[in-house]
Design an enzyme around this catalytic site. Structure first.
Site, PDB file in Angstrom:
ATOM      1  CB  SER A  94     -39.301  -6.671  -1.350  1.00  0.00           C
ATOM      2  OG  SER A  94     -38.015  -7.066  -1.737  1.00  0.00           O
ATOM      3  CB  THR A  95     -39.378 -10.414  -5.734  1.00  0.00           C
ATOM      4  OG1 THR A  95     -40.248  -9.443  -6.275  1.00  0.00           O
ATOM      5  CG2 THR A  95     -40.147 -11.653  -5.400  1.00  0.00           C
ATOM      6  N   GLY A  96     -36.328  -9.491  -4.166  1.00  0.00           N
ATOM      7  CA  GLY A  96     -34.995  -8.983  -4.480  1.00  0.00           C
ATOM      8  C   GLY A  96     -34.175 -10.034  -5.192  1.00  0.00           C
ATOM      9  CE  LYS A  97     -29.014  -7.381  -6.035  1.00  0.00           C
ATOM     10  NZ  LYS A  97     -29.859  -6.269  -5.577  1.00  0.00           N
ATOM     11  CD  GLU A  98     -28.018 -10.852  -2.433  1.00  0.00           C
ATOM     12  OE1 GLU A  98     -28.279 -10.264  -1.383  1.00  0.00           O
ATOM     13  OE2 GLU A  98     -27.102 -10.526  -3.195  1.00  0.00           O
ATOM     14  CB  SER A  99     -34.280 -12.461   0.315  1.00  0.00           C
ATOM     15  OG  SER A  99     -34.530 -11.079   0.331  1.00  0.00           O
ATOM     16  CB  VAL A 100     -39.166 -13.808  -1.798  1.00  0.00           C
ATOM     17  CG1 VAL A 100     -40.577 -13.303  -2.032  1.00  0.00           C
ATOM     18  CG2 VAL A 100     -38.564 -14.263  -3.112  1.00  0.00           C
ATOM     19  CG  ASP A 115     -25.989  -4.001  -0.044  1.00  0.00           C
ATOM     20  OD1 ASP A 115     -25.619  -3.133  -0.870  1.00  0.00           O
ATOM     21  OD2 ASP A 115     -26.966  -4.744  -0.258  1.00  0.00           O
TER      22      ASP A 115
HETATM   23  P1  ATP Z   1     -32.557  -6.388  -2.435  1.00  0.00           P
HETATM   24  O1  ATP Z   1     -31.841  -7.328  -3.349  1.00  0.00           O
HETATM   25  O2  ATP Z   1     -33.702  -5.664  -3.056  1.00  0.00           O
HETATM   26  O3  ATP Z   1     -31.623  -5.513  -1.643  1.00  0.00           O
HETATM   27  P2  ATP Z   1     -32.623  -8.255  -0.355  1.00  0.00           P
HETATM   28  O4  ATP Z   1     -32.772  -9.625  -0.887  1.00  0.00           O
HETATM   29  O5  ATP Z   1     -31.276  -7.792  -0.010  1.00  0.00           O
HETATM   30  O6  ATP Z   1     -33.304  -7.292  -1.356  1.00  0.00           O
HETATM   31  P3  ATP Z   1     -33.768  -6.947   1.959  1.00  0.00           P
HETATM   32  O7  ATP Z   1     -33.085  -5.719   1.493  1.00  0.00           O
HETATM   33  O8  ATP Z   1     -33.453  -7.430   3.320  1.00  0.00           O
HETATM   34  O9  ATP Z   1     -33.574  -8.150   0.931  1.00  0.00           O
HETATM   35  O10 ATP Z   1     -35.327  -6.737   1.880  1.00  0.00           O
HETATM   36  C1  ATP Z   1     -35.950  -6.332   0.686  1.00  0.00           C
HETATM   37  C2  ATP Z   1     -37.031  -5.317   0.974  1.00  0.00           C
HETATM   38  O11 ATP Z   1     -38.028  -5.884   1.811  1.00  0.00           O
HETATM   39  C3  ATP Z   1     -36.541  -4.108   1.719  1.00  0.00           C
HETATM   40  O12 ATP Z   1     -36.086  -3.136   0.844  1.00  0.00           O
HETATM   41  C4  ATP Z   1     -37.757  -3.654   2.488  1.00  0.00           C
HETATM   42  O13 ATP Z   1     -38.575  -2.849   1.660  1.00  0.00           O
HETATM   43  C5  ATP Z   1     -38.474  -4.935   2.757  1.00  0.00           C
HETATM   44  N1  ATP Z   1     -38.168  -5.422   4.100  1.00  0.00           N
HETATM   45  C6  ATP Z   1     -37.199  -6.283   4.470  1.00  0.00           C
HETATM   46  N2  ATP Z   1     -37.209  -6.527   5.776  1.00  0.00           N
HETATM   47  C7  ATP Z   1     -38.234  -5.797   6.277  1.00  0.00           C
HETATM   48  C8  ATP Z   1     -38.783  -5.613   7.591  1.00  0.00           C
HETATM   49  N3  ATP Z   1     -38.286  -6.232   8.661  1.00  0.00           N
HETATM   50  N4  ATP Z   1     -39.846  -4.792   7.724  1.00  0.00           N
HETATM   51  C9  ATP Z   1     -40.369  -4.158   6.648  1.00  0.00           C
HETATM   52  N5  ATP Z   1     -39.903  -4.299   5.406  1.00  0.00           N
HETATM   53  C10 ATP Z   1     -38.849  -5.103   5.209  1.00  0.00           C
HETATM   54 MN    MN Z   2     -31.760  -4.848   0.303  1.00  0.00          MN
END
Ligand code: ATP
Ligand code: MN
Length: 514
Positions: A258-264, A401
């Site tokens: 996943s590539t989110g806003k705050e993390s990959v 969140d």
């Molecule tokens: P977003 O901005 O999309 O909310 P984020 O930067 O907050 O992302 P997370 O929500 O912690 O990061 O993780 C993003 C995605 O990665 C999760 O929605 C999930 O699909 C996957 N993910 C994160 N941690 C795990 C894990 N321990 N096991 C399996 N999948 C995970």
């Molecule tokens: Mn998330």
């Protein structure tokens, strides 16, 4: 690394295997081309790789490992070169230490070979003051704690290793060693590792050339850094991942989940730490080192005077790492309370390694994505209700969140993830965050047809044990804000110090945005 070298040798052997030349000299078929051409081609490849990385679909896992112990992604020449250089430097340094020891023997006056040591720019970052792992800061969680250098034995202080510019041999060697201070893009060849002596004249003109090259490439470099930082997998991060593989913590880093806003988030194959078994499947959460996220996270940290004095002087990179630390601490609290969540394996700078929720490289679906029968959905609701109560009462945390996007369904259970922004209920906006969580949860389960699902107000009271009464949402929120105000005044009266001690690690770090 040995395997890499062997692999490299094999390739080399294949490449030069040609009909034997009676003169023994290898046949040259390559058309000469300029160094800049080669360099820009490499850069293009590198950039392309980064682009490909960014193109990963957010939920699909690429089966090709990015980094493995025996199969390193060789399409990134720069990275490979850095890795090899690091390994080479390390070997060189240990050899140097041996020679220094041999040379000095038991003599009371010793000569230090320190100046010939390889200080690789990337490896060196390990000990720089803003690159401290949490392990180093366990007792003073956010205070800088520079590793102490062991005092040199023998004759130290002013006047050691006296070198004059007339001492050609020593000076020449030193010049060679100093080449490593040139810009990293400036290729200095193998001279550093050999007993090569550069005259001052040659050294100075090389230095001059290095500077102009540096200026020339600055623009192109800027662009490159920007594009990679967006993915949070800049070369430093990749190198950090590589180190985890090299040290055996991980066996391989696979594709991006996943590539989110705050993390990959990446999938990784677990290895072992000090004989401790790491889960077979791990998730690597790489916190983005760009500043964009501060904007969205501002609300979690604004007004939190508790940390202001302490954290106002931190640089952005340290703050990013504190978010990673925050997630680690919060997950550990949840783990102790028995709430289903990823298990923390290790934190290295801004990379959090945790157990993978899912199977065979496929992450567990979010509640948002899954179609459940009504029985399961009802079960999930009661689980979430209990987990929220546990989180509040046993972990002293508010998720902040919580929604169907941050709850996974795995093994017939709901799992909470993404807790870097979680706060303690006494946070100045803690109760508002709790109410928002309740609204998300309540709306989701009611829409999913769970008749038993409480409305947001009842859920808030059930979780917090408070008894807030209001006839509409605006009134309810006003009542919550009033409670927060009372609490804040109360905390302020007891003094900042006391509240900090009590708040432990659950509250978020503060960013002083003045
Ligand atoms: P977003 O901005 O999309 O909310 P984020 O930067 O907050 O992302 P997370 O929500 O912690 O990061 O993780 C993003 C995605 O990665 C999760 O929605 C999930 O699909 C996957 N993910 C994160 N941690 C795990 C894990 N321990 N096991 C399996 N999948 C995970
Ligand atoms: Mn998330």
């Amino acid at each position: 690394m040995d395997q890499v070298e062997v692999a490299a040798k094999e390739n080399e052997n294949k490449a030069i295997w040609k009909p034997k030349n009676p003169w023994g000299a290898p046949q040259k078929e390559t058309v000469p081309c300029s160094l800049t051409e080669v360099m820009s081609e490499q850069l293009a490849k590198h950039l392309q790789l980064e682009d490909e990385l960014s193109a990963f679909p957010s939920t699909a896992v690429n089966n090709e490992p990015l980094i493995t112990g025996d199969n390193i992604d060789t399409s990134s020449d720069l990275l490979l070169a850095q890795m090899l250089q690091m390994e080479f430097d390390r070997e060189f340094d240990s050899q140097l230490r041996l020679e220094e020891k041999k040379y000095n023997g038991d003599s009371k006056v010793s000569i230090s070979f320190e100046n010939y040591r390889m200080a690789h720019p990337y490896d060196d970052s390990d000990s720089s003051d803003d690159e401290v792992d949490w392990q180093d800061t366990r007792h003073d969680p956010y205070g800088p704690d520079k590793p102490k250098t062991t005092p040199k034995k023998g004759f130290t202080g002013k006047g050691k290793n006296i070198t004059t510019k007339h001492d050609e041999e020593i000076c020449g060697r030193r010049n060679t060693a100093r080449m490593e201070n040139f810009a990293s893009e400036f290729l200095v060849g193998d001279g550093i590792g050999m007993d090569l002596k550069l005259s001052n004249q040659v050294f100075n003109s090389l230095k001059q050339h290095s500077y102009s090259e540096q200026r020339r490439s600055a623009k192109i470099h800027e662009k490159k850094e920007h594009s990679t930082a967006e993915q949070a997998v800049d070369s430093k991060t990749r190198l950090l991942m590589y180190k985890m593989v090299n040290s055996g913590i991980l066996e391989a880093v696979n594709g991006c989940i996943s590539t989110g806003k705050e993390s990959v988030v990446f999938h990784a194959k677990g290895g072992s730490i000090d004989d401790k078994i790491v889960p077979e499947e791990c998730a690597l959460k790489v916190f983005k080192t760009t500043l964009n996220e501060f904007k969205t996270r501002d609300k979690y940290i604004k007004d939190d005077y508790r940390f202001k004095d302490r954290f106002s002087k931190l640089n952005p990179r340290k703050i990013i790492r504190m978010w990673a630390e925050k997630e680690m601490h919060n997950l550990s609290r949840m783990q102790s309370a028995g709430i289903p969540c990823p298990e923390v394996i290790i934190l290295k700078k801004h990379i959090l390694v945790m157990s993978f929720i899912g199977e065979n490289q496929v992450p567990a679906p979010k509640l948002k994505e899954i179609k459940m029968n009504s029985e399961d959905m009802k079960g999930a609701y009661y689980q979430v209700l209990n987990m929220m109560k546990q989180l509040y009462n046993e972990c002293n945390l508010v998720h902040a969140d919580l929604s169907e996007y941050n709850m996974l369904w795995h093994d017939g259970k709901v799992w909470f993830i993404d807790v870097s922004q979680s706060v303690e209920p006494t946070h100045p906006h803690g109760l508002e965050f709790l109410f928002r969580d309740c609204r998300n949860v309540s709306t989701f389960f009611q829409k999913a047809g769970v008749a038993e699902a409480m409305n947001a107000f009842d859920l808030f009271n059930a979780v917090s044990g408070l008894d807030v009464q209001a006839s509409n949402e605006a009134e309810f929120v006003a009542a919550i804000e009033a409670l927060e105000k009372i609490n804040e005044d109360h905390v302020q009266k007891r003094g900042k110090k006391a509240s900090f001690d009590q708040s432990d690690d659950g509250g978020p770090p503060i960013i002083n945005d003045e």
